[in-house]
Design a protein around this motif. Sequence first.
Motif, short mmCIF file in Angstrom:
data_model
loop_
_atom_site.label_atom_id
_atom_site.label_comp_id
_atom_site.label_asym_id
_atom_site.label_seq_id
_atom_site.Cartn_x
_atom_site.Cartn_y
_atom_site.Cartn_z
N LYS A 141 -18.78 5.79 48.35
CA LYS A 141 -17.65 5.93 49.29
C LYS A 141 -16.83 6.84 48.35
CE LYS A 141 -15.54 3.85 53.23
NZ LYS A 141 -15.11 2.48 53.73
N GLU A 142 -16.02 7.96 49.15
CA GLU A 142 -15.06 8.43 48.41
C GLU A 142 -14.09 9.27 49.41
OE1 GLU A 142 -15.55 11.05 44.59
OE2 GLU A 142 -15.94 12.26 46.10
N GLU A 143 -12.88 8.86 49.35
CA GLU A 143 -11.89 9.40 50.19
C GLU A 143 -12.17 9.14 51.78
OE1 GLU A 143 -11.10 13.40 49.50
OE2 GLU A 143 -10.44 12.91 47.42
N GLY A 144 -12.68 7.96 51.98
CA GLY A 144 -12.99 7.17 53.25
C GLY A 144 -14.38 7.59 53.84
N ARG A 145 -15.02 8.50 52.96
CA ARG A 145 -16.37 8.89 53.58
C ARG A 145 -17.47 8.47 52.64
NH1 ARG A 145 -16.03 13.40 57.03
NH2 ARG A 145 -18.06 14.27 56.38
N TYR A 146 -18.66 8.34 53.34
CA TYR A 146 -19.68 7.60 52.67
C TYR A 146 -20.39 8.77 52.05
CZ TYR A 146 -19.07 3.08 54.80
OH TYR A 146 -18.58 1.71 55.13
N LEU A 147 -20.84 8.74 50.88
CA LEU A 147 -21.49 9.95 50.22
C LEU A 147 -23.14 9.58 50.32
CD1 LEU A 147 -19.64 9.64 46.68
CD2 LEU A 147 -19.48 10.99 48.44
N LEU A 148 -24.02 10.45 50.85
CA LEU A 148 -25.28 10.41 51.28
C LEU A 148 -26.18 11.22 50.56
CD1 LEU A 148 -24.83 10.68 55.21
CD2 LEU A 148 -24.46 8.53 53.85
N SER A 149 -27.23 10.78 50.37
CA SER A 149 -28.41 11.69 49.66
C SER A 149 -29.63 11.56 50.83
CB SER A 149 -29.07 10.86 48.60
OG SER A 149 -30.19 11.53 48.10
N ASP A 150 -29.80 12.69 51.60
CA ASP A 150 -30.86 12.91 52.51
C ASP A 150 -31.92 13.42 51.86
OD1 ASP A 150 -32.68 13.73 54.65
OD2 ASP A 150 -30.81 13.49 56.00
N PRO A 151 -32.95 12.84 51.70
CA PRO A 151 -34.23 13.73 50.86
C PRO A 151 -34.63 14.84 51.56
CG PRO A 151 -34.56 11.04 51.22
CD PRO A 151 -33.21 11.69 51.94
N THR A 152 -34.26 15.14 53.00
CA THR A 152 -34.98 16.33 53.51
C THR A 152 -34.05 17.48 53.12
OG1 THR A 152 -33.96 16.02 55.64
CG2 THR A 152 -36.14 15.01 55.07
N MET A 153 -32.57 17.22 52.61
CA MET A 153 -31.77 18.45 52.49
C MET A 153 -31.78 18.87 50.87
SD MET A 153 -30.82 18.30 55.52
CE MET A 153 -29.18 19.28 55.30
N GLU A 154 -31.04 20.04 50.63
CA GLU A 154 -31.17 20.57 49.35
C GLU A 154 -30.42 19.86 48.29
OE1 GLU A 154 -30.84 24.89 46.89
OE2 GLU A 154 -30.84 24.85 49.07
N ASP A 155 -29.10 19.43 49.00
CA ASP A 155 -28.01 18.77 48.23
C ASP A 155 -27.69 17.35 48.93
OD1 ASP A 155 -26.53 18.15 46.02
OD2 ASP A 155 -25.49 20.25 46.00
N GLU A 170 -20.98 -3.02 44.55
CA GLU A 170 -21.70 -3.69 43.45
C GLU A 170 -22.62 -2.44 42.84
OE1 GLU A 170 -24.29 -6.22 45.77
OE2 GLU A 170 -22.73 -7.87 45.88
N HIS A 171 -22.40 -1.36 43.21
CA HIS A 171 -22.98 -0.11 42.96
C HIS A 171 -24.33 0.03 42.97
CE1 HIS A 171 -19.23 1.27 40.64
NE2 HIS A 171 -19.13 -0.18 40.47
N VAL A 172 -24.94 -0.49 43.98
CA VAL A 172 -26.12 -0.65 44.75
C VAL A 172 -26.65 0.67 45.76
CG1 VAL A 172 -28.06 -1.97 45.61
CG2 VAL A 172 -26.60 -2.88 44.35
N PRO A 173 -27.24 1.79 45.31
CA PRO A 173 -27.56 2.96 46.51
C PRO A 173 -28.72 1.90 47.36
CG PRO A 173 -28.82 3.16 44.32
CD PRO A 173 -27.76 2.03 44.05
N VAL A 174 -28.56 2.23 48.61
CA VAL A 174 -29.53 1.70 49.63
C VAL A 174 -29.92 2.84 50.58
CG1 VAL A 174 -28.11 -0.42 49.56
CG2 VAL A 174 -27.36 1.20 51.21
N GLY A 175 -31.15 2.43 50.94
CA GLY A 175 -31.87 3.05 52.28
C GLY A 175 -30.90 2.68 53.64
#
Length: 343
Positions: A139-153, A105-110
Amino acid sequence: MSYDSQIEEFQHVQTAHCENGVTTALLRHNGLDFMTEPLAFGMGSGLFYIQIPFLTVNNGPAISFRTMPGAIFKRTCKSIGVDVKSKRFGSPESAEEFLNKKISEHVPVGCQVGVFHLTYFPKEYRFHFNAHNIIVYGKEEGRYLLSDPTMEDVTSLSVEELNKVRFAKGTFAPKGHIYYPENVGTVSDEMIRKGIVKGIRRNVRDMLHIPGSFAGVDGIRYTSNNIRKWRDKLGLKKAGLFLGQIVRMQEEIGTGGGGFRFLYGAFLEEAAAYLQDDRLIGISEEFTKSGDMWRAGAIQMAGVYKGRLTEQKSFDEIADRLLEIRSVEKEAFQKLSKLNLGK
């Protein structure tokens, strides 16, 4: 059915603390560009202190420098009229199915996760702490795409890796906890001002008026009294480990004790602009002072932990410093309580 999906327009936001960052990024993604990390932290009444008696974490005292996990996101959203959707699950399968649905549904979630098995974390930062927060945005090529706010990227985890951290065992077990904002409307400056005032008043209550002796500013005194006794009661080695635990909770869990005080000071500076009340600037400086004192205390505690400081005198000096911190924070919150904000 393939669930591979990516929310290309999602913007990663690096912050000092994970839940602040998730709150800031998700609200910005939903059009609330005014949101900043200090504002999320302050409106969510994030500043706190507690030492929970008779409970240990990683074989050390159970101490927290912030409010309960999840409260910042819920409070900040509620203060500006944003609904919150929050779910926990009985199994990894049901949690994964729901996550895939939101991605489609294109909804980013915590997501609340455990730190110990986060493969992208350096090994020295992986320990049993289950209140870390990340955003899953695709999700791309079977892996979840993450944004961890404590990381640079941004980064990614496999299905198995994400399921493992979402269902970590122990204290504050996440049980697949997922959350996100819903029904995000227009937020006026007046709504922001009311949210700021409510956040400050609640933080005053939490730090000055919670019953008992082990939470708020009185909790700092409770820990001070314990530290004076640890060397004789526990022995030098275990007492040093206990102080090391405080340092870890203070400096390695997000922004910890000192950093949270700096962050609250930054919030009060932003609040002064929104409320047009320069009195908040002076009180902001007191929280910066408190943050400096916490950081100096951590250095001394680390000296005991590493065996460089061994005398009772060092334990007494650390305990005295905590009493000074308590005095600074108590006075600052008392000043906030007398401002009659928003009138």
